[in-house]
Design a protein around this motif. Structure first.
Motif, mmCIF file in Angstrom:
data_model
loop_
_atom_site.group_PDB
_atom_site.id
_atom_site.type_symbol
_atom_site.label_atom_id
_atom_site.label_comp_id
_atom_site.label_asym_id
_atom_site.label_seq_id
_atom_site.Cartn_x
_atom_site.Cartn_y
_atom_site.Cartn_z
ATOM 1 N N THR A 110 -23.286 -54.109 26.765
ATOM 2 C CA THR A 110 -23.204 -55.487 26.279
ATOM 3 C C THR A 110 -23.769 -56.465 27.302
ATOM 4 O O THR A 110 -24.516 -57.389 26.954
ATOM 5 C CB THR A 110 -21.743 -55.854 25.966
ATOM 6 N N ALA A 111 -23.429 -56.258 28.573
ATOM 7 C CA ALA A 111 -23.898 -57.155 29.629
ATOM 8 C C ALA A 111 -25.418 -57.128 29.760
ATOM 9 O O ALA A 111 -26.062 -58.171 29.926
ATOM 10 C CB ALA A 111 -23.246 -56.777 30.952
ATOM 11 N N ILE A 112 -25.995 -55.945 29.669
ATOM 12 C CA ILE A 112 -27.447 -55.820 29.805
ATOM 13 C C ILE A 112 -28.156 -56.373 28.572
ATOM 14 O O ILE A 112 -29.123 -57.135 28.673
ATOM 15 C CB ILE A 112 -27.840 -54.342 30.034
ATOM 16 N N SER A 114 -27.190 -58.543 26.404
ATOM 17 C CA SER A 114 -26.989 -59.971 26.135
ATOM 18 C C SER A 114 -28.068 -60.839 26.769
ATOM 19 O O SER A 114 -28.196 -62.022 26.434
ATOM 20 C CB SER A 114 -25.614 -60.410 26.645
ATOM 21 N N ARG A 115 -28.870 -60.275 27.672
ATOM 22 C CA ARG A 115 -29.934 -61.045 28.320
ATOM 23 C C ARG A 115 -31.119 -61.287 27.387
ATOM 24 O O ARG A 115 -31.961 -62.130 27.667
ATOM 25 C CB ARG A 115 -30.408 -60.302 29.570
ATOM 26 N N ASN A 116 -31.172 -60.529 26.298
ATOM 27 C CA ASN A 116 -32.260 -60.669 25.332
ATOM 28 C C ASN A 116 -31.685 -61.174 24.018
ATOM 29 O O ASN A 116 -30.717 -60.604 23.495
ATOM 30 C CB ASN A 116 -32.954 -59.318 25.127
ATOM 31 N N ALA A 117 -32.269 -62.239 23.477
ATOM 32 C CA ALA A 117 -31.725 -62.849 22.258
ATOM 33 C C ALA A 117 -32.057 -62.062 20.996
ATOM 34 O O ALA A 117 -31.407 -62.250 19.968
ATOM 35 C CB ALA A 117 -32.241 -64.276 22.121
ATOM 36 N N LYS A 122 -31.299 -54.149 19.486
ATOM 37 C CA LYS A 122 -29.937 -53.746 19.857
ATOM 38 C C LYS A 122 -29.320 -52.868 18.767
ATOM 39 O O LYS A 122 -28.717 -51.822 19.051
ATOM 40 C CB LYS A 122 -29.047 -54.968 20.062
ATOM 41 N N ASN A 169 -24.293 -61.610 17.118
ATOM 42 C CA ASN A 169 -25.450 -62.504 17.231
ATOM 43 C C ASN A 169 -26.106 -62.741 15.869
ATOM 44 O O ASN A 169 -26.552 -63.847 15.559
ATOM 45 C CB ASN A 169 -26.473 -61.913 18.202
#
Length: 247
Positions: A110-112, A114-117, A122, A169
């Protein structure tokens, strides 16, 4: 609330012991579901706002992915821990420790991610990884090494993190801003419907205890569910626009 709970209970009872003799439960669930929809659509402040579903195919697809994804996630969480104790003969604390990779890799993924919109990548990767994890469960047996148990839990944690983030998202981009609260609440509701389906699946395959044969049967079912999730994700063209500058 009564019609909603009655609908879920009827369907759960049928799924836990499916058969011709119990088909009446499907009818009961359908009638209660229709009564629930009829009642809710006429209330100014409904228990569950079904109006958010009206004419929004993209949002409906997101809810469908949520049910499929978390049916697998919860079935693994419930079933794997039971199998570790009953067939692998581990203590409750040992079984709990072997479930930690599921949470750890979910947090990292999730942390990694989340850097890409962008959302579609995903969800596609998460669904594909879920298929791999479910199929890998077929290799488990009572003497499986600890590293294999840790690996499978970690793999399924990655899919859980990616899919959970992707669906959230997607919802924020697809839902009507005036009904965002209701839409987000329904996403959680569909997640727990997946949990209920997972409980029914475990009851079916672990009827005689959490055996390895039961785990393998459950794995086949979950692999099919994961393939359906992947197919639904690939078929949803609306996801290509989520997370891009152009909407």
């Amino acid at each position: 609330m009564l019609t909603f709970a009655g609908m879920l209970t009827a369907f759960m009872l049928f799924l836990m012991e499916p058969g011709v003799g119990h088909l009446y439960l499907v009818g009961v669930g359908a009638v209660l579901g229709a009564a629930f929809a009829w009642w809710e659509l006429r209330r100014p402040e409904p228990f569950i706002d079904l109006r958010v579903l009206r004419g929004n195919a993209a949002l409906l697809a997101t809810y469908g992915r949520q049910v499929l994804a978390f049916t697998t996630s919860y079935a693994f969480l419930y079933g794997f821990s039971q199998w570790l104790e009953e067939s692998r003969e581990l203590s409750p604390s040992q079984a709990g420790l072997l479930l930690l990779p599921l949470s750890v890799t979910a947090i990292i993924a999730t942390a990694i991610a989340s850097r890409n919109a962008r959302v579609r990548g995903k969800l596609v990767i998460g669904a594909a990884v879920q298929v791999v994890g479910c199929v890998s469960m077929l290799s488990l047996h009572a003497t499986s090494p600890v590293w294999l148990l840790v690996l499978i839990g970690g793999v399924l944690g990655i899919s859980q993190g990616l899919i959970g983030l992707g669906n959230q998202n997607a919802l924020y981009a697809q839902a009507d801003p005036d009904r965002m609260g209701s839409s987000a609440g329904l996403l959680r509701t569909f997640m727990y419907i997946g949990a209920l389906l997972a409980a029914a699946a475990n009851a079916t395959f672990f009827r005689d205890g959490a055996t390895t044969a039961g785990l393998h049967g459950l794995s086949v079912l979950l692999a099919v569910v994961a393939v359906l999730l992947l197919a639904l994700t690939l078929a949803d063209r609306s996801l290509r626009r989520v997370g891009t500058a152009e909407r």
